[in-house]
Enzyme design. Structure first.
Site, PDB file in Angstrom:
ATOM      1  N   PRO A 488      -2.154   2.197  -8.835  1.00  0.00           N
ATOM      2  CA  PRO A 488      -1.055   3.171  -8.828  1.00  0.00           C
ATOM      3  C   PRO A 488      -1.508   4.602  -8.556  1.00  0.00           C
ATOM      4  CG  PRO A 488      -0.806   1.645 -10.660  1.00  0.00           C
ATOM      5  CD  PRO A 488      -2.159   1.381 -10.073  1.00  0.00           C
ATOM      6  N   GLY A 558       1.303  -2.052   2.392  1.00  0.00           N
ATOM      7  CA  GLY A 558       0.599  -0.769   2.471  1.00  0.00           C
ATOM      8  C   GLY A 558       1.498   0.409   2.149  1.00  0.00           C
ATOM      9  N   GLU A 561       1.641   4.843   5.352  1.00  0.00           N
ATOM     10  CA  GLU A 561       2.642   5.433   6.243  1.00  0.00           C
ATOM     11  C   GLU A 561       3.947   5.787   5.548  1.00  0.00           C
ATOM     12  OE1 GLU A 561       0.174   4.358   9.787  1.00  0.00           O
ATOM     13  OE2 GLU A 561       0.488   3.398   7.869  1.00  0.00           O
TER      14      GLU A 561
END
Length: 595
Positions: A488, A558, A561
């Site tokens: 995290p 992921g 982005e």
């Protein structure tokens, strides 16, 4: 039509329904042009490489790259070298954001010089030279939305033109998101590229989505304004349960939860509907929001795990760490798979002598390389358990496999540690100095039946000085659904960094080109504006729980982005809410606010 040679380019799907007719008959309509400028990666560490030849014709190349395997393939092909003649090393990158995905010209120059001189050569680029290659292409986009009185979309049209060079076709996935993000029966998407006298553009953090979702999400805000409707409510009314582009269900999509939890954290329910409703002193205060989306992808990757007699495990793959926390995430995945503490694991990357891995980009590294690490380490653990059963004595041979576990530098079975054998002793009895396993993992075929992606909801507070036109983004809440989050802290850091770049995209960055002399005019960090600490205020990142057993065995998506996508639109929408002024051309500067 543009070439589709660029890897990963997904052309727009064919039209569905009749968007033009539906737009003409819609109760509420938005039809406008939006533009985004050329933007430049500008990592803190400039590009450069050192090439060291030896007397046998072997080259060791120390290169700033997001993919050592790709760099090696380029060099062997261009210079006609054999596979064993080149080693590429890149353990640290110093930032890249896409500029290190493709070999740049300094690499070829350095290798040419080293081969000719037969001595080590270093070539580094200046900051000004960093503006002479990869960049996010500028775009002009039209978005037209039509809706009924209830806000339901009846027409979506998104058309874009972006730049490419005279010698290559570069394509981003710019318009496809408009056909996927919201439910609508009549959708037309169009994308063209125009050849200009510029270097070939390149992938830049969330390529296509960063510039494509900006006009879509601003247009959604404009539609909400015309309907006198809350922008969040409009998005919920048009929530897409399936990916209509592909006619597939989502493997998981917790975007509703992102909207709900992000809005609650931000306090969105207190937002006045009308613009220019709040001020403090000379500053007008506005709240804006937008949706973000990005693909969840996995590529084939390999990893190796080696256990030595001292109990240490070295895990390796030729991936990269561009500041995303790859070292940390892979170490965690390995330690979890092995059932050992973090300090018993060392992860190595960035060397073509290691097992092959794809480029670090597209937010697929943890999904791809992490899956290979997980399998390799689980195989290693199973081998160790089998050795314990074979060489650990009668007690180990009699218990079930699942009752044998590792405890420090020992293998133990049962509830206590009285039945234990040192790993060193175990390997000695087996006649082994070390234990090694390697795994290659490919995407599973079941993924083809789903659309896989990450989603976010971004909420922004902007303050605009009424007299000076200066803009301060004082508060951002980004709620992200990205499957299982391995770490995290590093993941939140990635999203926060993306938010910073989204603010930069909205307010600061713009490549200014002199078309008469063919020169980039602001090729430095004094004139090419990026945010500094004083420009960035409170950024709050929260991850929405999302389970997904389709994307990969780890259930991870992921986050590299998704952090930047939608932020510029949310800032633009907040500025409108503060001032009543709608700006459709990035960046939003003083002259445009006062125009």
């Amino acid at each position: 039509p543009p070439s589709t040679e660029k890897g990963g380019f997904d052309p727009p799907p064919p039209p569905r329904g009749d968007a033009d007719a539906a737009l003409a008959s819609a109760v509420a309509r938005v039809d406008a042009f939006y533009s985004t400028p050329a933007e430049y990666h500008n990592p803190m560490e400039m590009h450069g490489c050192t090439v060291v030849p030896d007397e046998h014709g072997h080259l060791t190349v120390y290169e700033k790259t997001q993919g050592v395997v790709n760099t090696k393939s380029y060099l062997t092909a261009v210079f006609g070298l054999s596979d064993d003649q080149v080693q590429v090393v890149s353990p640290f990158v110093g930032g890249a954001f896409g500029s290190g995905l493709r070999p740049q010209y300094h690499l070829a120059l350095a290798v040419m010089a080293a081969l000719e001189l037969k001595r080590p050569v270093r070539v580094t680029l200046t900051r000004q030279q960093m503006f002479t290659f990869a960049h996010r292409p500028q775009s002009i986009q039209r978005v037209a939305l039509g809706a009924g009185a209830d806000g339901r979309l009846q027409a979506v049209i998104h058309e874009a033109v972006s730049e490419t060079s005279q010698y290559e076709d570069y394509c981003d996935v710019v318009v496809n998101w408009a056909g996927q993000l919201y439910q609508c029966e009549n959708v037309t998407l169009g994308y063209k590229v125009v050849r200009l006298d510029v270097p070939t553009p390149a992938d830049m953090r969330a390529p296509g989505a960063a510039q494509g979702l900006f006009p879509l999400e601003v247009a959604m805000d404009e539609l909400a304004e015309s309907l006198q409707m809350d922008p969040l409510e409009l998005r919920l009314v048009n929530y897409a349960e399936r990916d209509a582009n592909k006619n597939l269900p989502f493997s998981s999509k917790a975007l509703r939860e992102c909207y709900r939890e992000g809005a609650a954290r931000f306090g969105w329910d207190k937002r006045p509907l009308a613009p220019r409703a709040r001020r403090e002193g000379t500053e007008l205060i506005g709240w804006g929001m937008a949706t973000g989306a990005w693909d969840a992808m996995q590529n084939e990757a390999s990893a190796r795990a080696v256990l030595t007699r001292d109990g240490q495990v070295t895990v390796s793959s030729s991936t990269a760490d561009i500041g995303t926390g790859t070292y940390t995430a892979m170490t965690q995945i390995a330690a979890d798979a092995l059932g050992v503490p973090l300090h018993d694991v060392v992860f190595e990357l960035g060397d073509t002598r290691l097992p092959k891995a794809p480029l670090e980009g597209g937010s697929w590294t943890v999904s791809s390389v992490g899956s290979a690490v997980d399998v390799a380490c689980k195989r290693l653990h199973n081998r160790l358990v089998e050795l314990a059963r074979q060489h650990g004595g009668a007690r180990f041979a009699s218990v079930a496999r699942e009752d044998i576990r590792r405890a420090g530098k020992q293998m133990v079975c049962g509830s206590g540690t009285e039945d234990a054998i040192a790993i060193d002793t175990l390997l000695e009895r087996a006649g082994l100095e070390s234990l090694e396993e390697q795994a290659s993992v490919k995407p599973h075929e079941k993924q083809q039946a789903y659309s896989m992606g990450t989603h976010s909801a971004v909420f922004v507070e902007a303050r605009v000085d009424e007299a000076l036109g200066t803009v301060r983004v004082t508060r951002v809440v980004s709620a992200v659904a990205a499957g299982h989050i391995v770490n995290p802290k590093t993941a939140a850091n990635q999203v926060a960094g993306g938010v910073v770049w989204g603010i930069s995209m909205a307010l600061h960055e713009e490549g200014q080109f002199d078309h008469d002399i063919g020169r980039q005019m602001n090729h430095n960090l004094a004139d090419y504006h990026v945010p500094v600490n004083a420009d960035i205020h409170d950024i709050d990142v929260l991850f929405v729980e999302e389970h997904d057993d389709i994307v990969n065995p780890l259930g991870v998506k992921g986050v590299g982005e998704i952090g930047v996508v939608g932020v510029a639109a949310a800032v633009c929408n907040a500025i409108w809410h503060a001032t009543g002024k709608r700006v459709r051309e990035l960046p939003i500067t003083l002259d445009k606010l006062f125009a």
